[in-house]
Design a protein around this motif. Structure first.
Motif, PDB file in Angstrom:
ATOM      1  N   LYS A 111       0.812  -1.217   0.000  1.00 46.67           N
ATOM      2  CA  LYS A 111       0.000   0.000   0.000  1.00 46.67           C
ATOM      3  C   LYS A 111       0.844   1.266   0.000  1.00 46.67           C
ATOM      4  O   LYS A 111       0.433   2.292  -0.550  1.00 46.67           O
ATOM      5  N   ARG A 112       2.005   1.222   0.603  1.00 46.13           N
ATOM      6  CA  ARG A 112       2.874   2.392   0.603  1.00 46.13           C
ATOM      7  C   ARG A 112       3.217   2.805  -0.826  1.00 46.13           C
ATOM      8  O   ARG A 112       3.278   4.001  -1.136  1.00 46.13           O
ATOM      9  N   VAL A 113       3.403   1.826  -1.697  1.00 47.61           N
ATOM     10  CA  VAL A 113       3.748   2.106  -3.089  1.00 47.61           C
ATOM     11  C   VAL A 113       2.513   2.521  -3.873  1.00 47.61           C
ATOM     12  O   VAL A 113       2.552   3.461  -4.669  1.00 47.61           O
ATOM     13  N   ILE A 114       1.409   1.830  -3.644  1.00 44.72           N
ATOM     14  CA  ILE A 114       0.170   2.153  -4.369  1.00 44.72           C
ATOM     15  C   ILE A 114      -0.341   3.534  -3.984  1.00 44.72           C
ATOM     16  O   ILE A 114      -0.758   4.326  -4.833  1.00 44.72           O
ATOM     17  N   LEU A 121       2.053   6.678   7.562  1.00 44.47           N
ATOM     18  CA  LEU A 121       0.851   7.451   7.267  1.00 44.47           C
ATOM     19  C   LEU A 121      -0.279   6.606   6.681  1.00 44.47           C
ATOM     20  O   LEU A 121      -1.452   6.992   6.779  1.00 44.47           O
ATOM     21  N   VAL A 122       0.044   5.472   6.098  1.00 40.58           N
ATOM     22  CA  VAL A 122      -0.971   4.676   5.396  1.00 40.58           C
ATOM     23  C   VAL A 122      -2.114   4.268   6.319  1.00 40.58           C
ATOM     24  O   VAL A 122      -3.291   4.449   5.991  1.00 40.58           O
ATOM     25  N   ASP A 123      -1.797   3.709   7.493  1.00 41.53           N
ATOM     26  CA  ASP A 123      -2.847   3.267   8.423  1.00 41.53           C
ATOM     27  C   ASP A 123      -3.702   4.439   8.881  1.00 41.53           C
ATOM     28  O   ASP A 123      -4.932   4.332   8.972  1.00 41.53           O
ATOM     29  N   ARG A 124      -3.092   5.552   9.169  1.00 44.08           N
ATOM     30  CA  ARG A 124      -3.846   6.737   9.603  1.00 44.08           C
ATOM     31  C   ARG A 124      -4.720   7.263   8.468  1.00 44.08           C
ATOM     32  O   ARG A 124      -5.835   7.730   8.693  1.00 44.08           O
ATOM     33  N   PHE A 125      -4.189   7.182   7.277  1.00 44.49           N
ATOM     34  CA  PHE A 125      -4.918   7.632   6.087  1.00 44.49           C
ATOM     35  C   PHE A 125      -6.188   6.803   5.919  1.00 44.49           C
ATOM     36  O   PHE A 125      -7.284   7.348   5.701  1.00 44.49           O
ATOM     37  N   GLU A 126      -6.063   5.487   6.034  1.00 42.57           N
ATOM     38  CA  GLU A 126      -7.208   4.596   5.881  1.00 42.57           C
ATOM     39  C   GLU A 126      -8.191   4.756   7.034  1.00 42.57           C
ATOM     40  O   GLU A 126      -9.410   4.714   6.832  1.00 42.57           O
ATOM     41  N   ALA A 127      -7.669   4.950   8.254  1.00 47.25           N
ATOM     42  CA  ALA A 127      -8.553   5.127   9.408  1.00 47.25           C
ATOM     43  C   ALA A 127      -9.387   6.396   9.283  1.00 47.25           C
ATOM     44  O   ALA A 127     -10.556   6.431   9.668  1.00 47.25           O
ATOM     45  N   ALA A 128      -8.794   7.442   8.717  1.00 48.80           N
ATOM     46  CA  ALA A 128      -9.495   8.719   8.596  1.00 48.80           C
ATOM     47  C   ALA A 128     -10.467   8.743   7.421  1.00 48.80           C
ATOM     48  O   ALA A 128     -11.545   9.345   7.508  1.00 48.80           O
ATOM     49  N   LEU A 129     -10.117   8.064   6.312  1.00 47.28           N
ATOM     50  CA  LEU A 129     -10.901   8.177   5.086  1.00 47.28           C
ATOM     51  C   LEU A 129     -11.702   6.925   4.732  1.00 47.28           C
ATOM     52  O   LEU A 129     -12.550   6.970   3.852  1.00 47.28           O
ATOM     53  N   GLY A 130     -11.415   5.823   5.403  1.00 48.42           N
ATOM     54  CA  GLY A 130     -12.180   4.601   5.169  1.00 48.42           C
ATOM     55  C   GLY A 130     -12.118   4.144   3.722  1.00 48.42           C
ATOM     56  O   GLY A 130     -11.051   4.036   3.130  1.00 48.42           O
ATOM     57  N   THR A 131     -13.290   3.900   3.147  1.00 45.82           N
ATOM     58  CA  THR A 131     -13.358   3.386   1.776  1.00 45.82           C
ATOM     59  C   THR A 131     -12.897   4.395   0.732  1.00 45.82           C
ATOM     60  O   THR A 131     -12.675   4.037  -0.427  1.00 45.82           O
ATOM     61  N   GLU A 135      -9.048   6.155  -3.320  1.00 43.18           N
ATOM     62  CA  GLU A 135      -9.440   7.187  -4.284  1.00 43.18           C
ATOM     63  C   GLU A 135      -8.749   8.513  -3.978  1.00 43.18           C
ATOM     64  O   GLU A 135      -8.265   9.210  -4.875  1.00 43.18           O
ATOM     65  N   THR A 136      -8.674   8.859  -2.689  1.00 38.38           N
ATOM     66  CA  THR A 136      -8.033  10.107  -2.288  1.00 38.38           C
ATOM     67  C   THR A 136      -6.540  10.065  -2.554  1.00 38.38           C
ATOM     68  O   THR A 136      -5.946  11.032  -3.048  1.00 38.38           O
ATOM     69  N   ALA A 137      -5.913   8.936  -2.231  1.00 42.34           N
ATOM     70  CA  ALA A 137      -4.468   8.801  -2.458  1.00 42.34           C
ATOM     71  C   ALA A 137      -4.143   8.919  -3.943  1.00 42.34           C
ATOM     72  O   ALA A 137      -3.162   9.566  -4.317  1.00 42.34           O
TER      73      ALA A 137
END
Length: 246
Positions: A111-114, A121-131, A135-137
């Motif tokens: 996921k860091r690469v995708i 930051l990846v886990d925090r990003f997913e926790a804040a934005l969910g599904t 798309e946001t990344a």
């Protein structure tokens, strides 16, 4: 400059950035030393550089390294660019790809690469934005859209669109605000457009326009005005003033 020479220039700028220069500083210094480069050349080089910076993890994955050359190879491979044409060694183009450089890895799964985000930051990003995290990344990996505000006191949005189109700037109404336009094509031509120079349109984020449009007409607005700037400014270094909402 040929497309290959532009790639070589981008590699050079990325090298300067790797040595500690800020991206804008590196691009500016390169441009000052290369007066022969036209506006289209500079724009193309800038796009290459910032595309790498936005998608560095993906570029490093496909380029199998984080050297400026590897990053450019990885980025262009991900974009589907004709590498043999860009890296042919002709003129000022970079040398051809080696056999090892041609052995591109499979699509990334980490996921860091995708996401092109740091691991932490990846886990925090997913926790804040969910599904909406992926798309946001992916949206952050693209060049940001350009929004314009039409001065409705002197013109209409439709008239502004027509005038911008005449100067090579294609726009579409943005639903967030009655004054907002989204630039579809010709963003770099905005600053030379007649209606921009006259003040009939200006750069402003569509969300900011929506917030302003949502304020009560003629109501009171409170604004904090700082009296001092810099690190020595404290919580009490300012004053609150009242004005009228538009």
């Amino acid at each position: 400059m040929t497309p290959g020479a532009r790639v070589a220039a981008a590699i050079e700028v990325l090298g300067d950035i790797a040595e500690g220069q800020a991206a804008e500083q590196a691009l500016t210094r390169w441009g000052r030393k290369r007066r022969f480069a036209g506006s289209k050349d500079r724009a193309a080089i800038r796009d290459h550089v910032f595309d790498v910076l936005r998608c560095r993890a993906t570029a490093a994955h496909y380029g199998q390294g984080d050297s400026p050359r590897a990053l450019m190879i990885g980025l262009l491979h991900a974009q589907g660019a004709p590498l043999d044409t860009l890296f042919d060694g002709a003129g000022h183009a970079p040398p051809p790809l080696t056999m090892q450089e041609r052995e591109f890895p499979t699509e990334p799964t980490h996921k860091r690469v995708i996401f092109n985000l740091p691991d932490w930051l990846v886990d925090r990003f997913e926790a804040a934005l969910g599904t909406q995290a992926l798309e946001t990344a992916l949206a952050l990996q693209e060049r940001a859209a350009v929004f314009l505000r039409v001065n409705l006191a002197v013109t209409t949005r439709a008239e502004a669109q027509q005038a911008l189109q005449a100067d090579g700037v294609t726009t579409a109404p943005n639903p967030r605000a009655a004054s907002a336009l989204t630039v579809i094509e010709g963003a770099r031509k905005v600053r030379q457009a007649r209606v921009f120079l006259s003040g009939e349109v200006e750069l402003q984020d569509a969300s900011s326009q929506a917030v302003t449009a949502g304020l009560p007409a003629g109501g009171g607005c409170w604004t904090f005005v700082p009296q001092r700037r810099g690190q020595d400014a404290g919580p009490g270094d300012g004053q609150v003033t009242q004005g009228l909402c538009p």
